[in-house]
Design a protein around this motif. Sequence first.
Motif, PDB file in Angstrom:
ATOM      1  N   LEU A  72      11.399   4.498  16.055  1.00 23.72           N
ATOM      2  CA  LEU A  72      12.452   3.889  15.248  1.00 23.72           C
ATOM      3  C   LEU A  72      11.942   2.629  14.553  1.00 23.72           C
ATOM      4  O   LEU A  72      12.296   2.352  13.400  1.00 23.72           O
ATOM      5  N   ARG A  73      11.110   1.866  15.234  1.00 25.09           N
ATOM      6  CA  ARG A  73      10.622   0.610  14.670  1.00 25.09           C
ATOM      7  C   ARG A  73       9.527   0.833  13.632  1.00 25.09           C
ATOM      8  O   ARG A  73       9.439   0.099  12.650  1.00 25.09           O
ATOM      9  N   THR A  74       8.668   1.824  13.836  1.00 21.55           N
ATOM     10  CA  THR A  74       7.567   2.056  12.898  1.00 21.55           C
ATOM     11  C   THR A  74       7.961   2.978  11.752  1.00 21.55           C
ATOM     12  O   THR A  74       7.538   2.769  10.617  1.00 21.55           O
ATOM     13  N   GLY A  75       8.773   3.998  12.023  1.00 20.71           N
ATOM     14  CA  GLY A  75       9.216   4.911  10.976  1.00 20.71           C
ATOM     15  C   GLY A  75       8.172   5.950  10.611  1.00 20.71           C
ATOM     16  O   GLY A  75       6.976   5.783  10.835  1.00 20.71           O
ATOM     17  N   VAL A  76       8.638   7.058  10.040  1.00 21.87           N
ATOM     18  CA  VAL A  76       7.776   8.159   9.588  1.00 21.87           C
ATOM     19  C   VAL A  76       8.097   8.442   8.133  1.00 21.87           C
ATOM     20  O   VAL A  76       9.267   8.609   7.768  1.00 21.87           O
ATOM     21  N   ASP A  77       7.095   8.483   7.298  1.00 24.17           N
ATOM     22  CA  ASP A  77       7.261   8.807   5.879  1.00 24.17           C
ATOM     23  C   ASP A  77       7.047  10.307   5.700  1.00 24.17           C
ATOM     24  O   ASP A  77       5.918  10.800   5.823  1.00 24.17           O
ATOM     25  N   VAL A  78       8.117  11.046   5.424  1.00 25.46           N
ATOM     26  CA  VAL A  78       8.019  12.505   5.333  1.00 25.46           C
ATOM     27  C   VAL A  78       7.172  12.944   4.148  1.00 25.46           C
ATOM     28  O   VAL A  78       6.728  14.095   4.088  1.00 25.46           O
ATOM     29  N   ARG A  79       6.895  12.038   3.192  1.00 27.15           N
ATOM     30  CA  ARG A  79       6.108  12.411   2.010  1.00 27.15           C
ATOM     31  C   ARG A  79       4.612  12.340   2.254  1.00 27.15           C
ATOM     32  O   ARG A  79       3.834  12.943   1.519  1.00 27.15           O
ATOM     33  N   THR A  80       4.184  11.600   3.282  1.00 20.96           N
ATOM     34  CA  THR A  80       2.744  11.425   3.516  1.00 20.96           C
ATOM     35  C   THR A  80       2.326  11.673   4.955  1.00 20.96           C
ATOM     36  O   THR A  80       1.127  11.773   5.225  1.00 20.96           O
ATOM     37  N   ALA A  81       3.249  11.759   5.895  1.00 20.39           N
ATOM     38  CA  ALA A  81       2.901  11.837   7.314  1.00 20.39           C
ATOM     39  C   ALA A  81       2.175  13.135   7.636  1.00 20.39           C
ATOM     40  O   ALA A  81       2.374  14.172   6.991  1.00 20.39           O
ATOM     41  N   GLY A 175      -0.556  -1.644  -0.518  1.00 24.93           N
ATOM     42  CA  GLY A 175      -0.591  -0.952   0.762  1.00 24.93           C
ATOM     43  C   GLY A 175      -0.679  -1.843   1.969  1.00 24.93           C
ATOM     44  O   GLY A 175      -1.084  -1.384   3.044  1.00 24.93           O
ATOM     45  N   LEU A 176      -0.284  -3.117   1.841  1.00 23.89           N
ATOM     46  CA  LEU A 176      -0.355  -4.052   2.961  1.00 23.89           C
ATOM     47  C   LEU A 176       0.950  -4.061   3.752  1.00 23.89           C
ATOM     48  O   LEU A 176       2.039  -4.081   3.177  1.00 23.89           O
ATOM     49  N   LYS A 177       0.826  -4.059   5.073  1.00 24.94           N
ATOM     50  CA  LYS A 177       1.956  -4.174   5.980  1.00 24.94           C
ATOM     51  C   LYS A 177       1.563  -5.076   7.135  1.00 24.94           C
ATOM     52  O   LYS A 177       0.392  -5.156   7.512  1.00 24.94           O
ATOM     53  N   GLY A 178       2.547  -5.764   7.703  1.00 34.26           N
ATOM     54  CA  GLY A 178       2.252  -6.639   8.822  1.00 34.26           C
ATOM     55  C   GLY A 178       3.450  -6.819   9.717  1.00 34.26           C
ATOM     56  O   GLY A 178       4.586  -6.473   9.363  1.00 34.26           O
ATOM     57  N   GLY A 179       3.207  -7.369  10.889  1.00 38.66           N
ATOM     58  CA  GLY A 179       4.286  -7.617  11.837  1.00 38.66           C
ATOM     59  C   GLY A 179       3.845  -8.590  12.902  1.00 38.66           C
ATOM     60  O   GLY A 179       2.646  -8.790  13.140  1.00 38.66           O
ATOM     61  N   ALA A 180       4.810  -9.217  13.549  1.00 41.94           N
ATOM     62  CA  ALA A 180       4.517 -10.185  14.597  1.00 41.94           C
ATOM     63  C   ALA A 180       5.703 -10.295  15.533  1.00 41.94           C
ATOM     64  O   ALA A 180       6.853 -10.052  15.145  1.00 41.94           O
ATOM     65  N   VAL A 181       5.422 -10.664  16.775  1.00 44.28           N
ATOM     66  CA  VAL A 181       6.431 -10.941  17.784  1.00 44.28           C
ATOM     67  C   VAL A 181       6.086 -12.285  18.414  1.00 44.28           C
ATOM     68  O   VAL A 181       4.975 -12.469  18.920  1.00 44.28           O
ATOM     69  N   VAL A 182       7.033 -13.208  18.367  1.00 47.76           N
ATOM     70  CA  VAL A 182       6.886 -14.519  18.997  1.00 47.76           C
ATOM     71  C   VAL A 182       7.987 -14.656  20.033  1.00 47.76           C
ATOM     72  O   VAL A 182       9.159 -14.417  19.735  1.00 47.76           O
ATOM     73  N   SER A 183       7.618 -15.021  21.259  1.00 44.16           N
ATOM     74  CA  SER A 183       8.578 -15.094  22.347  1.00 44.16           C
ATOM     75  C   SER A 183       8.536 -16.464  23.007  1.00 44.16           C
ATOM     76  O   SER A 183       7.455 -17.039  23.193  1.00 44.16           O
ATOM     77  N   LEU A 184       9.700 -16.968  23.353  1.00 38.78           N
ATOM     78  CA  LEU A 184       9.815 -18.195  24.149  1.00 38.78           C
ATOM     79  C   LEU A 184      10.080 -17.767  25.588  1.00 38.78           C
ATOM     80  O   LEU A 184      11.153 -17.284  25.922  1.00 38.78           O
ATOM     81  N   SER A 185       9.068 -17.940  26.448  1.00 42.39           N
ATOM     82  CA  SER A 185       9.178 -17.489  27.830  1.00 42.39           C
ATOM     83  C   SER A 185       9.350 -18.675  28.762  1.00 42.39           C
ATOM     84  O   SER A 185       8.893 -19.779  28.485  1.00 42.39           O
ATOM     85  N   ARG A 186      10.011 -18.391  29.903  1.00 38.86           N
ATOM     86  CA  ARG A 186      10.246 -19.440  30.903  1.00 38.86           C
ATOM     87  C   ARG A 186       9.893 -18.984  32.299  1.00 38.86           C
ATOM     88  O   ARG A 186       9.814 -19.789  33.212  1.00 38.86           O
ATOM     89  N   GLU A 222      -5.513   5.606  -0.061  1.00 41.42           N
ATOM     90  CA  GLU A 222      -5.427   7.062  -0.158  1.00 41.42           C
ATOM     91  C   GLU A 222      -6.368   7.757   0.811  1.00 41.42           C
ATOM     92  O   GLU A 222      -6.034   8.804   1.378  1.00 41.42           O
ATOM     93  N   HIS A 223      -7.554   7.173   1.030  1.00 41.21           N
ATOM     94  CA  HIS A 223      -8.556   7.823   1.874  1.00 41.21           C
ATOM     95  C   HIS A 223      -8.996   6.963   3.051  1.00 41.21           C
ATOM     96  O   HIS A 223      -9.916   7.359   3.774  1.00 41.21           O
ATOM     97  N   THR A 301      -9.669   4.053   9.853  1.00 46.24           N
ATOM     98  CA  THR A 301      -9.810   5.493   9.643  1.00 46.24           C
ATOM     99  C   THR A 301     -10.291   5.757   8.226  1.00 46.24           C
ATOM    100  O   THR A 301      -9.814   5.127   7.276  1.00 46.24           O
ATOM    101  N   VAL A 302     -11.208   6.705   8.102  1.00 46.21           N
ATOM    102  CA  VAL A 302     -11.690   7.176   6.806  1.00 46.21           C
ATOM    103  C   VAL A 302     -11.444   8.671   6.745  1.00 46.21           C
ATOM    104  O   VAL A 302     -11.799   9.407   7.675  1.00 46.21           O
ATOM    105  N   ARG A 303     -10.841   9.144   5.635  1.00 44.48           N
ATOM    106  CA  ARG A 303     -10.513  10.553   5.472  1.00 44.48           C
ATOM    107  C   ARG A 303     -11.074  11.077   4.161  1.00 44.48           C
ATOM    108  O   ARG A 303     -11.205  10.334   3.179  1.00 44.48           O
ATOM    109  N   GLY A 304     -11.373  12.364   4.141  1.00 44.57           N
ATOM    110  CA  GLY A 304     -11.868  12.980   2.920  1.00 44.57           C
ATOM    111  C   GLY A 304     -11.953  14.486   3.070  1.00 44.57           C
ATOM    112  O   GLY A 304     -11.677  15.040   4.146  1.00 44.57           O
TER     113      GLY A 304
END
Length: 705
Positions: A72-81, A175-186, A222-223, A301-304
């Motif tokens: 659910l968090r990452t998602g699937v692209d039905v056009r390229t997956a 084609g850039l994507k990013g993410g981060a999680v910052v937590s305040l722990s005790r 693409e590759h 990953t490299v594809r061809g």
Amino acid sequence: MSSLVSFVQCAGRVKAACPPALLTTWLLLAVTGARAEPYDAELSISGEADLRALYEDGVLGEEEFETLRELLRTGVDVRTASREALYALPGLTWAQVDALLAYRARGAGAFEPEALVEAGVLTEAQLQRVRPFLAREAGATRTVSGRLRLLTAYGAADTLVPPVLLHAQAEGPLGLKGGAVVSLSRRRLEAVRYEPRRRSLVAELPGVAPRLPKLHLRWEGEHASVLVGTYRLGFGQRLTLDTTGRPAPDGFVPDDGFQPPGSPERRCMLTGPGACPVEEPPGRVTPDFGWTEGFRGVAGTVRGQVEGVALAFTGFGSHQSRDLSPYELLDTRTRKTPDVLAVLPGKQVPGTVRFVSRTLPDVFHELAGGGHVSVGFSPRARVGLTGWGAWPLWAAEGMGLELQPGSRFPAGGGYGAVGADATWGTGPVDLFFEAARSVSGVGGGFGAVQRTVLGDRRRELELTLRHYERGFDNPHSRPVSSPDESEGLRASNELGARLRYLHQTEDGAWRMTGKVDVWTQPPGGEASGTFHLGTSARVDYVGVPELQPSVWVELRNKDLGQNGPGLCFEGEDCAGEQYRVAGRVRLDATESLRLAAQYQHTLVGSRQRPGSFQQDSRALLEVVVRPLPSLNVHGRASWLDEDLSENTRLTQTVRTSLEVAWDAIAGLGTRARYELVLDLKAPVGARSPPELPQHLFRLELEGRF
């Protein structure tokens, strides 16, 4: 019966194409067993809150919930997956995935998901079920898009600042994507160290501190694609390498997952003279947000294609800190589990006060690396090779530490695995195979998984055979396996088979699933010849959108050679049985009112009931009201009684919650939840006194841009 006949006739059409494949398939189907990789329940959700509610209600198992939440968090692209990534979407069979790939191959180009319904690939109901798991499309019209989530939780009995977590995801140009999680722990301990004066491990008391457990940046072309930061990856049948949890992994995915705080835990984490104030009952506190450890480093990953043959190579390197339970550690000097002493405020040297049942952070640093190469002759025919290795670097210098046999990581220094996988399919038949050899300082061993799938768009019969030697000690392996663990690992010391059948009626009104799993230890094992059984069946009716009933039954037997009451089921050295029947009804009264009711009854073997079975019950009532398109009110009340015959020993609770979600303006939402937990154990005669009423609050703010 007619549907089964047509199913077999469909399989008969393979005969002209490949007689050996048909013979192999039916020989394998003559054996009993196999695991259900797809999800058993019929899902109809709109977001993560609905998914968590199904998990709390017992509709989804823990593994299914974790997999679907990450999907659910990452998602699937039905056009390229890829074919494997599409199969992770709930409710799809391999035949439906192949139909989607065929639609893409006809030159559909950039299409909207609704086009799959117009082309007859999916029904409208199937599209609505998978839509929450599809990748967002906002990035196609904006240079930069993403979302921010701020979450916190608080208990009325808390004396600490509440835990806080910030989750950020962004998608940019090129084609850039990013993410981060910052937590305040005790509640998280500081890194352990060796204290030579006490010849023991010591740790400082936890304090309020920010953490950055997840961070990644990904570029996808693409590759080729590259990811720097935290990630998970897996291949084939999840035997040689998999940390994704997906049914059919195919490469790496970003890791920015986290776990919300669970039930309140004991406030004092110490034991020893004067360690904790006297409290009756013991004080409770809201735990921190949690997370699991994948890999941290670089993956690419490299594809061809060369003359119609698809080639792909994936390589990765990781430097990840691993948390462990103290019971996974062994002091090489004393050959015992080391104590972890606490340094109290104002003290330079620890006394005799010890930490109790706390996870030790950053016990060792895992240096890992490896790769995977695959050659694809068609979307359904491919071979691959995977290899990886790792070496632990202990963080506590000056003390000889080793891993216990029950740890999930092998002892003796370095470890790794090498394996080969293959897939082949034609017509309604798909064959999958993977074999691997694990390597560690204590030896290693072999493992193998073979799956046969026979199906079309509405039916699927799957057989999975598995064999893992006792020495197969691969900590980064998640193949088909039983729920039992052997020396800290599920996929070890096991020989088994699992059979699954999925059937959907032609009009989509009925969905039926069933599975049978039988396993034992390989020849020569201590319990070889003791057969375990796990079976389940589920029926969902969705023919009337306003009324959707579901019924499911489960049976587990830890020793088919011993049956009857009086045999314990839970715990070590148990050979008992567990029977469970449950039903759920969902009523969509109007567009703005939804009701659901569920009841579950369980018979479980117990030493406390030598002449009968222990009877457990669980009931749930759920109401969802949407008075405005932007306002959603969700109320739940559940009751759990783990032994109906008495109320002094096990869990008896009533849990109610009220959750309000409000999308104030476009791109900005708020979700608040209040929860009340009542302990119904008897105040007199109980082994432990009943807990005080627990008042829990959760708040989430989400913004999209």
